[in-house]
Design an enzyme around this catalytic site. Structure first.
Site, PDB file in Angstrom:
ATOM      1  N   SER A 166       0.866  -1.274   0.140  1.00  0.00           N
ATOM      2  CA  SER A 166      -0.031  -0.066  -0.069  1.00  0.00           C
ATOM      3  C   SER A 166       0.796   1.328   0.047  1.00  0.00           C
ATOM      4  O   SER A 166       2.454   0.984   0.340  1.00  0.00           O
ATOM      5  CB  SER A 166      -1.036   0.061   1.033  1.00  0.00           C
ATOM      6  OG  SER A 166      -1.553   1.164   1.548  1.00  0.00           O
ATOM      7  N   TYR A 179      -2.138  -0.076  10.201  1.00  0.00           N
ATOM      8  CA  TYR A 179      -2.144  -0.541   8.686  1.00  0.00           C
ATOM      9  C   TYR A 179      -0.880  -0.010   8.336  1.00  0.00           C
ATOM     10  O   TYR A 179      -0.446  -0.774   7.325  1.00  0.00           O
ATOM     11  CB  TYR A 179      -3.482   0.041   8.452  1.00  0.00           C
ATOM     12  CG  TYR A 179      -3.789  -0.280   6.933  1.00  0.00           C
ATOM     13  CD1 TYR A 179      -3.782  -1.603   6.450  1.00  0.00           C
ATOM     14  CD2 TYR A 179      -3.973   0.676   5.952  1.00  0.00           C
ATOM     15  CE1 TYR A 179      -4.100  -2.186   5.298  1.00  0.00           C
ATOM     16  CE2 TYR A 179      -4.168   0.276   4.622  1.00  0.00           C
ATOM     17  CZ  TYR A 179      -4.305  -1.178   4.244  1.00  0.00           C
ATOM     18  OH  TYR A 179      -4.674  -1.366   2.953  1.00  0.00           O
TER      19      TYR A 179
END
Ligand code: NAD
Length: 283
Positions: A166, A179
């Protein structure tokens, strides 16, 4: 979209975890379109089975939905048995199960000294279980399937593993510390595996998607009543040189390229597919 020029992918077998999700199902569709047999692994058995059925009827290429959790090695071992029995081999693994949780998300971007006394919404008030869940799903949820499915690839001496990273892996995004750190660990682990498997004929790479408006981040990027962009959503668009969110299909070219033998010397990279977000310094 038609995916031509990837003839070598035909009749290969790909396991895709989180395959019934937004990005996973789009990738599974591209794989089927390219003639790859898919094993769609997901916690959501119904969604995985129904996707596999749709892929078979749309593309005439075999697909199977398998219920398993990427956090449960036994269920992955069972899935491995089902897939090998059905297809006889496994060529590819795409580790697409992952995501953030509102429980590991702060409400504020920064705190000041006065803000420390009210910890609701900042780092000090984060739910540690939420933190753990996000770490487990993204890191352990990549590690365990790689252990279970990677072994048959290294034994056969060929295969490709793709992890899904990501943007926050390169530089953390505000509000989502768990995250960000978990995806950062995916980049590091991708490199580690690429080296460890280097002599086996198995390559390991990652794709780092930019910003795609999906159920995981909709609550952060759009107003749930009006659908208008939140200030955070606006900031993302302003920092994405092409000026828009990605569409799930935008990942598919990178996926097929990294799986194909045409990228046989590409190993240990994290490929951003982000409209230029990671290239932009913000000014
Ligand atoms: P999604 O939530 O739509 O799909 C995730 C899928 O994983 C779901 O079908 C879910 O049932 C499944 N799943 C959850 N826990 C599981 C478990 N323990 N075992 C097996 N399956 C499980 O997510 P998405 O948006 O398609 O994201 C796919 C990947 O891409 C994730 O790794 C995510 O972090 C990453 N990513 C997404 C974006 C984005 O903008 N959506 C951006 C960058 C990276």
């Amino acid at each position: 979209m038609e995916y031509t020029g990837f003839e070598d992918l035909k009749n290969r077998v790909c396991v895709i975890t989180g395959g019934a999700g937004v990005l996973g199902s789009s990738m599974a569709e591209a794989l089927s379109a390219a003639g790859v047999k898919t094993a769609v692994i997901d916690l959501n058995n119904e969604a995985a089975t129904s996707l596999a059925g749709k892929l078979e009827s749309k593309f005439g290429v075999e697909s199977v939905g398998v219920a398993a959790s990427v956090l449960d090695r036994e269920s992955l071992n069972d899935a491995h048995g089902v897939i090998v029995e059905r297809f006889g081999k496994i060529d590819y693994l795409v580790n697409a199960a992952g995501g953030n949780s509102p429980k590991a998300t702060t409400r504020v971007e920064q705190i000041d000294r006065a803000g420390k006394s009210d910890i609701t919404g900042n780092f000090f008030g984060l739910d540690i279980e939420g933190f753990r869940q996000v770490f487990d799903l993204n890191f352990m949820g990549t590690l365990l399937p790689t252990m279970v499915f990677g072994g048959s690839m290294t034994e056969r001496g060929s295969g490709v593993i793709i992890n899904i990273s990501s943007m926050n892996a390169f530089k953390p995004l505000t509000k989502i510390p768990a995250y960000s750190a978990a995806k950062s660990s995916i980049n590091n682990f991708t490199q580690w595996l690429a080296v460890h498997f280097g002599k086996t004929g198995v390559r390991v790479n990652a794709i780092a998607p930019g910003f795609f408006l999906t159920d995981q981040n909709r609550f952060l990027l759009t107003d749930k009543n009006t659908g208008a962009l939140t200030p955070r959503g606006e900031k993302i668009i302003a920092n994405t040189p092409v000026g828009k969110f990605g569409q799930p299909e935008d990942l598919n070219g990178a996926l097929l390229f990294l799986l194909s033998d045409i990228s046989s010397f590409v190993n240990g990279v994290v490929l951003p597919v982000d409209g230029g977000y990671s290239a932009f310094g913000g000014v």
